[in-house]
Design a protein around this motif. Structure first.
Motif, PDB file in Angstrom:
ATOM      1  N   ASP A   1       4.660 -18.927  -0.336  1.00  0.00           N
ATOM      2  CA  ASP A   1       5.855 -18.145  -0.026  1.00  0.00           C
ATOM      3  C   ASP A   1       5.530 -16.679  -0.299  1.00  0.00           C
ATOM      4  OD1 ASP A   1       8.388 -17.085   0.322  1.00  0.00           O
ATOM      5  OD2 ASP A   1       9.394 -18.769  -0.655  1.00  0.00           O
ATOM      6  N   VAL A   2       5.577 -15.856   0.739  1.00  0.00           N
ATOM      7  CA  VAL A   2       5.230 -14.445   0.626  1.00  0.00           C
ATOM      8  C   VAL A   2       6.316 -13.619   1.304  1.00  0.00           C
ATOM      9  CG1 VAL A   2       3.515 -12.659   1.135  1.00  0.00           C
ATOM     10  CG2 VAL A   2       2.778 -15.002   0.659  1.00  0.00           C
ATOM     11  N   SER A   3       6.763 -12.550   0.640  1.00  0.00           N
ATOM     12  CA  SER A   3       7.753 -11.649   1.228  1.00  0.00           C
ATOM     13  C   SER A   3       7.398 -10.216   0.863  1.00  0.00           C
ATOM     14  CB  SER A   3       9.163 -11.981   0.715  1.00  0.00           C
ATOM     15  OG  SER A   3       9.240 -11.820  -0.682  1.00  0.00           O
ATOM     16  N   ALA A   4       7.836  -9.280   1.699  1.00  0.00           N
ATOM     17  CA  ALA A   4       7.589  -7.856   1.450  1.00  0.00           C
ATOM     18  C   ALA A   4       8.714  -7.041   2.057  1.00  0.00           C
ATOM     19  CB  ALA A   4       6.251  -7.432   2.035  1.00  0.00           C
ATOM     20  N   ASP A   5       8.982  -5.909   1.433  1.00  0.00           N
ATOM     21  CA  ASP A   5       9.976  -4.967   1.921  1.00  0.00           C
ATOM     22  C   ASP A   5       9.428  -3.565   1.671  1.00  0.00           C
ATOM     23  OD1 ASP A   5      12.143  -3.522   2.674  1.00  0.00           O
ATOM     24  OD2 ASP A   5      13.455  -4.190   1.054  1.00  0.00           O
ATOM     25  N   GLY A   6       8.875  -2.971   2.693  1.00  0.00           N
ATOM     26  CA  GLY A   6       8.271  -1.659   2.538  1.00  0.00           C
ATOM     27  C   GLY A   6       6.769  -1.729   2.721  1.00  0.00           C
ATOM     28  N   LYS A   7       6.092  -0.692   2.331  1.00  0.00           N
ATOM     29  CA  LYS A   7       4.648  -0.604   2.450  1.00  0.00           C
ATOM     30  C   LYS A   7       4.067  -0.512   1.052  1.00  0.00           C
ATOM     31  CE  LYS A   7       4.836   1.673   6.965  1.00  0.00           C
ATOM     32  NZ  LYS A   7       4.414   2.840   7.770  1.00  0.00           N
ATOM     33  N   VAL A   8       3.382  -1.578   0.654  1.00  0.00           N
ATOM     34  CA  VAL A   8       2.894  -1.689  -0.716  1.00  0.00           C
ATOM     35  C   VAL A   8       1.450  -2.149  -0.702  1.00  0.00           C
ATOM     36  CG1 VAL A   8       3.214  -2.807  -2.951  1.00  0.00           C
ATOM     37  CG2 VAL A   8       5.200  -2.270  -1.545  1.00  0.00           C
ATOM     38  N   THR A   9       0.643  -1.530  -1.557  1.00  0.00           N
ATOM     39  CA  THR A   9      -0.725  -1.969  -1.797  1.00  0.00           C
ATOM     40  C   THR A   9      -0.807  -2.513  -3.218  1.00  0.00           C
ATOM     41  OG1 THR A   9      -1.648  -0.332  -0.284  1.00  0.00           O
ATOM     42  CG2 THR A   9      -3.138  -1.268  -1.919  1.00  0.00           C
ATOM     43  N   LEU A  10      -1.395  -3.713  -3.359  1.00  0.00           N
ATOM     44  CA  LEU A  10      -1.400  -4.397  -4.650  1.00  0.00           C
ATOM     45  C   LEU A  10      -2.770  -4.982  -4.934  1.00  0.00           C
ATOM     46  CD1 LEU A  10       0.079  -5.708  -7.102  1.00  0.00           C
ATOM     47  CD2 LEU A  10       0.638  -7.621  -5.580  1.00  0.00           C
ATOM     48  N   ASP A  11      -3.301  -4.677  -6.108  1.00  0.00           N
ATOM     49  CA  ASP A  11      -4.494  -5.333  -6.641  1.00  0.00           C
ATOM     50  C   ASP A  11      -4.136  -5.822  -8.037  1.00  0.00           C
ATOM     51  OD1 ASP A  11      -6.783  -5.152  -4.766  1.00  0.00           O
ATOM     52  OD2 ASP A  11      -6.374  -3.004  -4.892  1.00  0.00           O
ATOM     53  N   ALA A  12      -3.961  -7.131  -8.191  1.00  0.00           N
ATOM     54  CA  ALA A  12      -3.540  -7.667  -9.484  1.00  0.00           C
ATOM     55  C   ALA A  12      -3.959  -9.126  -9.589  1.00  0.00           C
ATOM     56  CB  ALA A  12      -2.032  -7.548  -9.657  1.00  0.00           C
ATOM     57  N   GLU A  13      -4.203  -9.575 -10.833  1.00  0.00           N
ATOM     58  CA  GLU A  13      -4.559 -10.952 -11.103  1.00  0.00           C
ATOM     59  C   GLU A  13      -3.892 -11.392 -12.394  1.00  0.00           C
ATOM     60  OE1 GLU A  13      -8.735 -11.661 -11.051  1.00  0.00           O
ATOM     61  OE2 GLU A  13      -9.069 -10.572  -9.167  1.00  0.00           O
TER      62      GLU A  13
ATOM     63  N   ARG B   1      -3.281  -2.400  -9.959  1.00  0.00           N
ATOM     64  CA  ARG B   1      -3.094  -1.199  -9.149  1.00  0.00           C
ATOM     65  C   ARG B   1      -1.968  -1.468  -8.175  1.00  0.00           C
ATOM     66  NH1 ARG B   1      -5.317   1.266  -4.141  1.00  0.00           N
ATOM     67  NH2 ARG B   1      -6.347  -0.710  -3.682  1.00  0.00           N
ATOM     68  N   VAL B   2      -0.956  -0.625  -8.178  1.00  0.00           N
ATOM     69  CA  VAL B   2       0.185  -0.761  -7.276  1.00  0.00           C
ATOM     70  C   VAL B   2       0.464   0.604  -6.662  1.00  0.00           C
ATOM     71  CG1 VAL B   2       2.590  -1.439  -7.038  1.00  0.00           C
ATOM     72  CG2 VAL B   2       1.150  -2.589  -8.721  1.00  0.00           C
ATOM     73  N   GLU B   3       0.539   0.654  -5.344  1.00  0.00           N
ATOM     74  CA  GLU B   3       0.808   1.902  -4.635  1.00  0.00           C
ATOM     75  C   GLU B   3       1.830   1.655  -3.540  1.00  0.00           C
ATOM     76  OE1 GLU B   3      -3.738   3.717  -5.027  1.00  0.00           O
ATOM     77  OE2 GLU B   3      -2.856   3.271  -3.060  1.00  0.00           O
ATOM     78  N   GLY B   4       2.497   2.730  -3.113  1.00  0.00           N
ATOM     79  CA  GLY B   4       3.389   2.645  -1.974  1.00  0.00           C
ATOM     80  C   GLY B   4       4.831   2.797  -2.358  1.00  0.00           C
ATOM     81  N   SER B   5       5.703   2.179  -1.554  1.00  0.00           N
ATOM     82  CA  SER B   5       7.137   2.249  -1.798  1.00  0.00           C
ATOM     83  C   SER B   5       7.776   0.958  -1.287  1.00  0.00           C
ATOM     84  CB  SER B   5       7.743   3.453  -1.078  1.00  0.00           C
ATOM     85  OG  SER B   5       9.127   3.529  -1.316  1.00  0.00           O
ATOM     86  N   GLY B   6       8.346   0.173  -2.192  1.00  0.00           N
ATOM     87  CA  GLY B   6       8.972  -1.084  -1.801  1.00  0.00           C
ATOM     88  C   GLY B   6       8.611  -2.188  -2.780  1.00  0.00           C
ATOM     89  N   THR B   7       8.770  -3.425  -2.336  1.00  0.00           N
ATOM     90  CA  THR B   7       8.450  -4.582  -3.166  1.00  0.00           C
ATOM     91  C   THR B   7       7.627  -5.572  -2.363  1.00  0.00           C
ATOM     92  OG1 THR B   7      10.479  -5.763  -2.549  1.00  0.00           O
ATOM     93  CG2 THR B   7      10.582  -4.349  -4.503  1.00  0.00           C
TER      94      THR B   7
END
Length: 447
Positions: A288-300, A335-341
């Motif tokens: 299940d994946v959802s997004a709202d906006g433009k977001v870059t994510l590097d996380a573990e 690392r989290v960049e952008g605007s949204g979720t």
């Protein structure tokens, strides 16, 4: 960072049960005074030499059950309201076929005629030639078969118990017990891996599962069990990595993973006293994946704990969902960049039951969620100020309050009246377990 999570949902369901320790009502005297005796212990046995032989018992008015000798007979025909017992490997039924009587209970392990086992009560007996017996049947319960007794059974699952599609590709058995599941989640258009990574969303599960079963009945107290439980548990480690660039708004919903090892089935027969009990489990994986906006994510994140999922019954409270102990979670620098979720996770849909009659379902999905406010939020190493004039930390992290990374989970489930094979009072329709959810901040500010 290491987190201890109170009331934490467990990452994945492949098998568990916490057996409640609630006491009997105050009028119960389990010490035996006043003629009230504690129920006898029903130990886990090896079963008969012929693992396909049936067991027949005759309930009595005092709550005990007497074994009915059927000489290693097997269930060769089975269907609604009808069954045929044929001579076993020892040459035939001992004694007269009329040893079976109306009211006797027949319990059968998983066989070709009854792949999920059988638990029935004899309504009529029809002797046949060659030592076979045809019987008319009605549904029976575990209380009919076990009578007075107390059992708390934990059975580790072996590789042979786990029916996994193509276990060498996508999932594999580990060592003498356990299961490893690796998944590379397919994602919709608008999502791609970040630089240096081949996959946007991946996860793995290492689990050493065991099946759990609990039963207790004292005839003087009730003809129904006073306690019961069914489920699976196991020590596990679960890893989840998101390295994704999301450039669109979308929500996949629960999508099945059509890959090898995405479905696991278990039909496990255990003998409690002389009675074969067939525990069943079916697990399907989803994402299940959802997004709202433009977001870059590097996380573990990585979690270790003990999975415990299922349902328990207590005469004073009825049926209730189970939850497990608190696991420990560690998160890698994010690392989290952008605007949204953006939110993504890999979960499981599990069905637990007895003799093929599914009684408990549960969906569990752990997830990572990243929230970013504003167009800043990247890594800065030059110590310059952001658009608001705030000095960025020299470590390169975004200013506190601009972004946050959360680890969470959700558990939903249902209980069905079909689990009345336990012999307990249940509702006439399915009812939903209260939803349990958690979310904890792993990194960042309060975005």
């Amino acid at each position: 960072m290491k987190l201890s999570r109170s009331r934490l949902l467990l990452p994945v369901l492949l098998a568990g049960v916490v057996i409640p320790s609630a006491a009997l009502p105050a009028t119960a005297d389990t010490g035996g005074t006043g003629g009230r005796q504690a129920p006898p212990a029903l130990s886990l046995g090896d079963g008969p030499a012929d693992k396909q032989a049936v067991t027949a018992v005759r309930p009595s008015a005092d709550g005990t059950n007497r074994r009915v000798e059927v000489g290693g007979a097997r269930l060769t025909t089975y269907g609604p309201g009808h069954a045929v017992l044929s001579p076993g490997g020892n040459g035939g039924l001992k004694g007269s076929p009329t040893d079976l009587a109306v009211g006797d209970v027949i319990a059968a392990p998983a066989t070709p005629a009854a792949p999920r086992g059988a638990l029935v009560k004899v309504a009529a007996v029809h002797p046949q030639a060659g030592g076979a017996v045809s019987v008319d049947t009605t549904p029976a319960t575990l209380a009919d078969a076990l009578g007075d007794g107390k059992a708390d059974v934990r059975v580790p699952l072996t590789p042979a118990d786990l029916k996994v599609e193509s276990p060498a590709n996508g999932g594999k058995v580990t060592g003498g017990q356990g299961f490893r599941f690796d998944v590379d989640v397919p994602l919709p258009a608008g999502v791609k891996p970040t630089a240096g990574h081949s996959s946007a969303l991946t996860g793995h599960l290492d689990l050493k599962p065991e099946m759990l079963f609990s039963y207790e009945r004292s005839h003087w107290y009730s003809l129904q069990p006073s306690k019961a439980a069914i489920g699976m548990s196991g020590d596990y480690s679960y890893g989840f990595a998101a390295h994704a660039e999301a450039t669109a708004t979308y929500d996949t919903g629960h999508q099945p993973l059509h890959i090898p090892a995405a479905e696991v089935n278990v039909d496990k027969t255990v003998w409690v006293g002389p009675v074969p009990i067939v525990l069943t489990l079916k697990v399907n994986y989803f994402y299940d994946v959802s997004a709202d906006g433009k977001v870059t994510l590097d996380a573990e994140q990585n979690t270790k704990g003990r999975l415990e999922v299922g349902a328990s019954y207590d005469a004073a409270r009825g049926w209730s969902a189970l939850s497990g102990p608190e696991p420990a979670t560690t998160g890698e620098p994010a690392r989290v960049e952008g605007s949204g979720t953006v939110k993504g996770g890999v979960g499981t849909h599990a069905e637990l039951g007895l003799y093929g009659s599914i009684g408990v379902t549960a969906d569990a999905m752990p997830y990572l969620r990243a929230a970013v406010h504003g167009s800043a939020g990247g890594r800065r190493t030059d110590g310059t100020r952001d658009a608001r004039g705030t000095q960025a930390p020299a470590s390169g992290a975004a200013p506190e309050g601009d972004w946050a990374l959360y680890g969470g989970g959700e558990l939903t489930g249902s209980f069905f009246a079909r689990l009345n094979v336990f012999g307990t009072k249940v509702l006439d329709k399915a009812w939903e377990f209260p939803k349990v959810s958690y979310e904890h901040r792993l990194a960042g500010g309060q975005a």
